[in-house]
Design a protein around this motif. Structure first.
Motif, PDB file in Angstrom:
ATOM      1  N   LEU A   1      37.561  35.814  15.716  1.00 59.00           N
ATOM      2  CA  LEU A   1      38.194  36.825  14.756  1.00 59.00           C
ATOM      3  C   LEU A   1      38.696  37.972  15.505  1.00 59.00           C
ATOM      4  N   ILE A   2      38.004  38.427  16.622  1.00 57.03           N
ATOM      5  CA  ILE A   2      38.421  39.521  17.493  1.00 57.03           C
ATOM      6  C   ILE A   2      39.675  39.285  18.127  1.00 57.03           C
ATOM      7  N   ASN A   3      39.917  37.781  18.541  1.00 60.50           N
ATOM      8  CA  ASN A   3      41.121  37.541  19.559  1.00 60.50           C
ATOM      9  C   ASN A   3      42.172  37.536  18.448  1.00 60.50           C
ATOM     10  N   TRP A   4      42.013  37.150  17.169  1.00 55.76           N
ATOM     11  CA  TRP A   4      43.067  37.204  16.274  1.00 55.76           C
ATOM     12  C   TRP A   4      43.637  38.561  15.786  1.00 55.76           C
ATOM     13  N   ILE A   5      42.637  39.593  15.886  1.00 54.32           N
ATOM     14  CA  ILE A   5      43.049  40.956  15.575  1.00 54.32           C
ATOM     15  C   ILE A   5      43.876  41.209  16.648  1.00 54.32           C
ATOM     16  N   PHE A   6      43.346  40.948  17.975  1.00 50.65           N
ATOM     17  CA  PHE A   6      44.017  41.575  19.189  1.00 50.65           C
ATOM     18  C   PHE A   6      45.788  40.963  19.082  1.00 50.65           C
ATOM     19  N   TYR A   7      45.633  39.774  18.992  1.00 52.05           N
ATOM     20  CA  TYR A   7      46.876  39.012  18.704  1.00 52.05           C
ATOM     21  C   TYR A   7      47.639  39.493  17.464  1.00 52.05           C
ATOM     22  N   SER A   8      47.307  39.743  16.363  1.00 46.21           N
ATOM     23  CA  SER A   8      47.921  40.060  15.250  1.00 46.21           C
ATOM     24  C   SER A   8      48.303  41.602  15.514  1.00 46.21           C
TER      25      SER A   8
END
Length: 111
Positions: free
Chosen positions: A53-60
């Protein structure tokens, strides 16, 4: 906006909100899903764990800003937008950058 993206955004918002009052190490998938009032199965349908989820937030967060780095005329604006995004979400990013433990940024740094 698709239902998939709405759910992911809700989970991201929950994590960011929880980070206002507790460290990342104390936040569990259960606390995120409870905050959103959704099932844990729904969380696991979208992400394998809170680190994904954290990686997805960074990416988004970075995707819209980094895409314009390809145009040299927009380079300064793009860098400024990335900095603004980091600043506006500083509690979240500081919590992630300062976290030491499983899947921390320190684990991914090569010596």
């Amino acid at each position: 906006m698709s239902n998939n993206l709405i759910t992911k955004d809700a989970l991201a918002s929950a994590l960011k909100s929880l980070l206002q009052t507790q460290p990342l190490s104390k936040i569990s998938v259960k606390s995120i899903t409870t905050y959103c009032n959704i099932s844990r199965n729904t969380f696991y349908y979208h992400f394998k764990d809170k680190y994904e989820l954290i990686n997805w937030i960074f990416y988004s967060d970075m995707l819209t800003n980094v895409n314009s780095f390809a145009d040299p005329a927009k380079l300064v604006d793009s860098f400024s937008n990335v900095c603004k995004c980091l600043y506006e979400n500083r509690r979240f990013y500081l919590a992630c950058f300062q976290y030491v433990g499983q899947n921390s940024l320190y684990d991914s740094v090569e010596e």
